[in-house]
Every structure is written in structure tokens, then in C-alpha cells.
Design a protein around this motif. Structure first.
Motif, PDB file in Angstrom:
ATOM      1  N   PRO A  66       0.873  -1.140   0.013  1.00 53.77           N
ATOM      2  CA  PRO A  66      -0.161  -0.048   0.001  1.00 53.77           C
ATOM      3  C   PRO A  66       0.880   1.257   0.123  1.00 53.77           C
ATOM      4  O   PRO A  66       0.496   2.289  -0.700  1.00 53.77           O
ATOM      5  N   CYS A  67       1.928   1.258   0.726  1.00 49.16           N
ATOM      6  CA  CYS A  67       2.832   2.616   0.711  1.00 49.16           C
ATOM      7  C   CYS A  67       3.400   2.834  -0.729  1.00 49.16           C
ATOM      8  O   CYS A  67       3.631   3.833  -1.167  1.00 49.16           O
ATOM      9  N   LEU A  68       3.893   1.437  -1.585  1.00 48.63           N
ATOM     10  CA  LEU A  68       4.537   1.669  -2.890  1.00 48.63           C
ATOM     11  C   LEU A  68       3.295   2.236  -3.670  1.00 48.63           C
ATOM     12  O   LEU A  68       3.489   3.169  -4.375  1.00 48.63           O
ATOM     13  N   VAL A  69       2.009   1.830  -3.641  1.00 48.89           N
ATOM     14  CA  VAL A  69       1.181   2.425  -4.422  1.00 48.89           C
ATOM     15  C   VAL A  69       0.748   3.808  -4.006  1.00 48.89           C
ATOM     16  O   VAL A  69       0.636   4.564  -5.116  1.00 48.89           O
ATOM     17  N   ALA A  70       0.677   3.953  -2.811  1.00 51.07           N
ATOM     18  CA  ALA A  70       0.372   5.772  -2.491  1.00 51.07           C
ATOM     19  C   ALA A  70       1.626   6.476  -3.065  1.00 51.07           C
ATOM     20  O   ALA A  70       1.214   7.615  -3.451  1.00 51.07           O
ATOM     21  N   THR A  71       2.986   6.036  -2.945  1.00 51.11           N
ATOM     22  CA  THR A  71       3.877   6.839  -3.492  1.00 51.11           C
ATOM     23  C   THR A  71       3.835   7.000  -4.908  1.00 51.11           C
ATOM     24  O   THR A  71       4.124   7.906  -5.508  1.00 51.11           O
ATOM     25  N   ALA A  72       3.623   5.900  -5.685  1.00 50.50           N
ATOM     26  CA  ALA A  72       3.433   5.962  -7.033  1.00 50.50           C
ATOM     27  C   ALA A  72       2.254   6.864  -7.622  1.00 50.50           C
ATOM     28  O   ALA A  72       2.397   7.806  -8.497  1.00 50.50           O
ATOM     29  N   PHE A  73       0.986   6.929  -7.003  1.00 54.18           N
ATOM     30  CA  PHE A  73       0.175   7.972  -7.216  1.00 54.18           C
ATOM     31  C   PHE A  73       0.494   9.374  -6.906  1.00 54.18           C
ATOM     32  O   PHE A  73       0.254  10.178  -7.493  1.00 54.18           O
ATOM     33  N   GLY A  74       1.118   9.501  -5.683  1.00 54.76           N
ATOM     34  CA  GLY A  74       1.671  10.873  -5.472  1.00 54.76           C
ATOM     35  C   GLY A  74       2.774  11.384  -6.405  1.00 54.76           C
ATOM     36  O   GLY A  74       2.792  12.395  -6.598  1.00 54.76           O
ATOM     37  N   VAL A  75       3.926  10.601  -6.757  1.00 51.29           N
ATOM     38  CA  VAL A  75       4.671  10.789  -7.808  1.00 51.29           C
ATOM     39  C   VAL A  75       4.071  11.343  -9.143  1.00 51.29           C
ATOM     40  O   VAL A  75       4.245  12.454  -9.588  1.00 51.29           O
ATOM     41  N   SER A  76       3.096  10.288  -9.424  1.00 46.63           N
ATOM     42  CA  SER A  76       2.236  10.722 -10.895  1.00 46.63           C
ATOM     43  C   SER A  76       1.684  12.157 -10.750  1.00 46.63           C
ATOM     44  O   SER A  76       1.603  12.975 -11.587  1.00 46.63           O
ATOM     45  N   ALA A  77       1.016  12.330  -9.574  1.00 46.48           N
ATOM     46  CA  ALA A  77       0.187  13.674  -9.260  1.00 46.48           C
ATOM     47  C   ALA A  77       1.207  14.702  -9.369  1.00 46.48           C
ATOM     48  O   ALA A  77       0.950  15.877  -9.735  1.00 46.48           O
ATOM     49  N   VAL A  78       2.435  14.910  -8.606  1.00 45.53           N
ATOM     50  CA  VAL A  78       3.544  16.001  -8.816  1.00 45.53           C
ATOM     51  C   VAL A  78       3.904  16.196 -10.116  1.00 45.53           C
ATOM     52  O   VAL A  78       3.988  17.056 -10.706  1.00 45.53           O
ATOM     53  N   GLY A  79       4.097  14.733 -10.935  1.00 42.17           N
ATOM     54  CA  GLY A  79       4.353  14.873 -12.079  1.00 42.17           C
ATOM     55  C   GLY A  79       3.513  15.648 -13.040  1.00 42.17           C
ATOM     56  O   GLY A  79       3.839  16.570 -14.036  1.00 42.17           O
ATOM     57  N   LEU A  80       2.240  15.274 -13.059  1.00 44.70           N
ATOM     58  CA  LEU A  80       1.284  15.972 -13.802  1.00 44.70           C
ATOM     59  C   LEU A  80       1.131  17.499 -13.357  1.00 44.70           C
ATOM     60  O   LEU A  80       1.000  18.340 -14.349  1.00 44.70           O
ATOM     61  N   ALA A  81       1.086  17.758 -12.103  1.00 39.28           N
ATOM     62  CA  ALA A  81       1.184  18.995 -11.798  1.00 39.28           C
ATOM     63  C   ALA A  81       2.359  19.984 -12.443  1.00 39.28           C
ATOM     64  O   ALA A  81       2.104  21.235 -12.984  1.00 39.28           O
ATOM     65  N   VAL A  82       3.669  19.194 -12.372  1.00 35.71           N
ATOM     66  CA  VAL A  82       4.519  20.109 -12.927  1.00 35.71           C
ATOM     67  C   VAL A  82       4.378  20.238 -14.585  1.00 35.71           C
ATOM     68  O   VAL A  82       4.690  21.176 -15.175  1.00 35.71           O
ATOM     69  N   ILE A  83       3.909  19.203 -15.218  1.00 28.93           N
ATOM     70  CA  ILE A  83       3.483  19.324 -16.658  1.00 28.93           C
ATOM     71  C   ILE A  83       2.465  20.414 -16.898  1.00 28.93           C
ATOM     72  O   ILE A  83       2.662  21.225 -17.917  1.00 28.93           O
ATOM     73  N   GLY A  84       1.578  20.505 -16.047  1.00 28.63           N
ATOM     74  CA  GLY A  84       0.405  21.443 -16.235  1.00 28.63           C
ATOM     75  C   GLY A  84       1.111  22.882 -15.973  1.00 28.63           C
ATOM     76  O   GLY A  84       0.837  23.572 -16.654  1.00 28.63           O
ATOM     77  N   LEU A  85       1.751  23.027 -14.961  1.00 32.53           N
ATOM     78  CA  LEU A  85       2.471  24.303 -14.708  1.00 32.53           C
ATOM     79  C   LEU A  85       3.215  24.783 -15.778  1.00 32.53           C
ATOM     80  O   LEU A  85       3.321  25.950 -16.341  1.00 32.53           O
ATOM     81  N   VAL A  86       4.094  23.936 -16.429  1.00 33.45           N
ATOM     82  CA  VAL A  86       5.029  24.271 -17.327  1.00 33.45           C
ATOM     83  C   VAL A  86       4.077  24.568 -18.738  1.00 33.45           C
ATOM     84  O   VAL A  86       4.389  25.551 -19.492  1.00 33.45           O
ATOM     85  N   THR A  87       3.148  23.786 -18.960  1.00 34.96           N
ATOM     86  CA  THR A  87       2.076  24.110 -20.284  1.00 34.96           C
ATOM     87  C   THR A  87       1.532  25.389 -20.070  1.00 34.96           C
ATOM     88  O   THR A  87       1.332  26.366 -20.941  1.00 34.96           O
ATOM     89  N   VAL A  88       1.109  25.794 -18.739  1.00 32.28           N
ATOM     90  CA  VAL A  88       0.296  27.268 -18.667  1.00 32.28           C
ATOM     91  C   VAL A  88       1.484  28.274 -18.802  1.00 32.28           C
ATOM     92  O   VAL A  88       1.275  29.310 -19.204  1.00 32.28           O
ATOM     93  N   ILE A  89       2.518  27.887 -18.245  1.00 29.79           N
ATOM     94  CA  ILE A  89       3.718  29.180 -18.339  1.00 29.79           C
ATOM     95  C   ILE A  89       3.850  29.178 -19.765  1.00 29.79           C
ATOM     96  O   ILE A  89       4.112  30.274 -20.426  1.00 29.79           O
ATOM     97  N   ARG A  90       3.989  28.419 -20.828  1.00 24.11           N
ATOM     98  CA  ARG A  90       4.440  28.301 -22.152  1.00 24.11           C
ATOM     99  C   ARG A  90       3.026  29.088 -22.541  1.00 24.11           C
ATOM    100  O   ARG A  90       3.293  29.822 -23.777  1.00 24.11           O
ATOM    101  N   TRP A  91       1.845  28.839 -22.609  1.00 24.19           N
ATOM    102  CA  TRP A  91       0.846  29.770 -22.989  1.00 24.19           C
ATOM    103  C   TRP A  91       0.750  31.189 -22.534  1.00 24.19           C
ATOM    104  O   TRP A  91       0.691  31.962 -23.620  1.00 24.19           O
TER     105      TRP A  91
END
Length: 168
Positions: A141-166
Motif C-alpha cells: 500500500p505504501c508503494l501504491v500511494a507513493t506511485a500515485f503521489g509521484v504521478s500527481a506531482v509529475g502531472l502538476a509540473v507538466i500542467g504548470l509548464v504548459t500554462v507558463i508556455r501559453w
């Protein structure tokens, strides 16, 4: 004071009709020698004599001469199998040292305690304890939660970079 001397005092107390001091002496002895089945049987007999069926069932639980009403009274007073197992105050799995009836009774109690959801029974220097959880039941369960957390942070960074480019 040695065990034999204390037992002699218990016998003398009972001869005089002094049940309370005899109970206290036997309680001290069983605390000092928790795996002594003879002491447990004497303590159960004393509680049986004064009419305390719950305690007679508790201390007679590991003996062959415990009656069904005594054991049933102990089980009714303490419905949780884990609580009953801990109240027996045994420090080791004594199933191999018991007679067939008491051994079957203790085995059934251990199985009931394991089925209550705390995990199977393991024996420690302090008596019965729930087995520590396995690697996968804690780590996965800790590994699954970590994977979801890393994915969420990664998506947030991609979204932030996309907004800054726009914007620029």
C-alpha cells in the motif's frame, strides 16, 4: 519464601477458613510461576470452592478437570478470544504440555484469537501477541500511494509548464 512454604501457608489459611489470604498467596505464586499447571489447578479449585465460576474457568482453563460451566462462564465474561488468551497469563505455547482436553481447548482459543482480525498468534517473552504484519501487507500500500503521489506531482509540473508556455 519458597514455593513449598507458600503452599503450606495456603493450606493453613484454608484450614482456618481464611480464603482471601489464600487467594492472595496463590495469586503471587502464579504470577511468579505462570506456566505451573499444578498452581493453576489449585487456584481454580479455590475459586470453585468460593463459587467464583469465572475465575475457576480462567485458572482451570489449562487443566483437564475444568468443567464446561466454568469455561462457559469465563468465555461469557470475556467474549474476546484475544482477551481470554491474555488473561490466561501463559508465557509460552503450552499446548504440547497439556492433556488432550485442555490442549484442544487452548488450540481452539488460539484459532479463535487468530480469526478475530488481529493476526495469527505468536508467542513472545510477554506471552501471546498478534504476529507482525507481513512485508506485502505493509509495503505494497505504501508503494501504491507513493506511485500515485509521484504521478500527481509529475502531472502538476507538466500542467504548470504548459500554462507558463501559453502565457509567454
Amino acid at each position: 519464601m519458597g514455593k513449598a512454604q507458600v503452599l503450606a501457608k495456603v493450606t493453613e489459611d484454608l484450614r482456618r477458613g481464611h480464603y482471601h489470604p489464600a487467594m492472595q498467596r496463590l495469586a503471587s505464586l502464579t504470577a511468579a510461576h505462570p506456566d505451573d499447571l499444578e498452581l493453576r489447578a489449585r487456584r481454580a479449585a479455590l475459586y470453585r470452592q468460593v463459587g467464583n465460576m469465572v475465575e475457576a474457568g480462567r485458572w482451570g482453563f489449562l487443566s483437564e478437570d475444568a468443567t464446561t460451566p466454568e469455561v462457559a462462564a469465563f468465555e461469557r465474561a470475556h467474549p474476546s478470544a484475544w482477551r481470554r488468551l491474555r488473561l490466561l497469563r501463559v508465557n509460552a505455547d503450552t499446548v504440547d504440555h497439556l492433556g488432550p482436553v485442555a490442549g484442544a481447548r487452548l488450540t481452539r482459543l488460539i484459532e479463535q484469537a487468530g480469526a478475530e482480525g488481529l493476526g495469527r498468534v505468536t508467542w513472545t517473552e510477554n506471552g501471546p501477541e498478534p504476529a507482525p504484519p507481513g512485508f506485502w501487507s505493509v509495503t505494497f500500500p505504501c508503494l501504491v500511494a507513493t506511485a500515485f503521489g509521484v504521478s500527481a506531482v509529475g502531472l502538476a509540473v507538466i500542467g504548470l509548464v504548459t500554462v507558463i508556455r501559453w502565457i509567454f
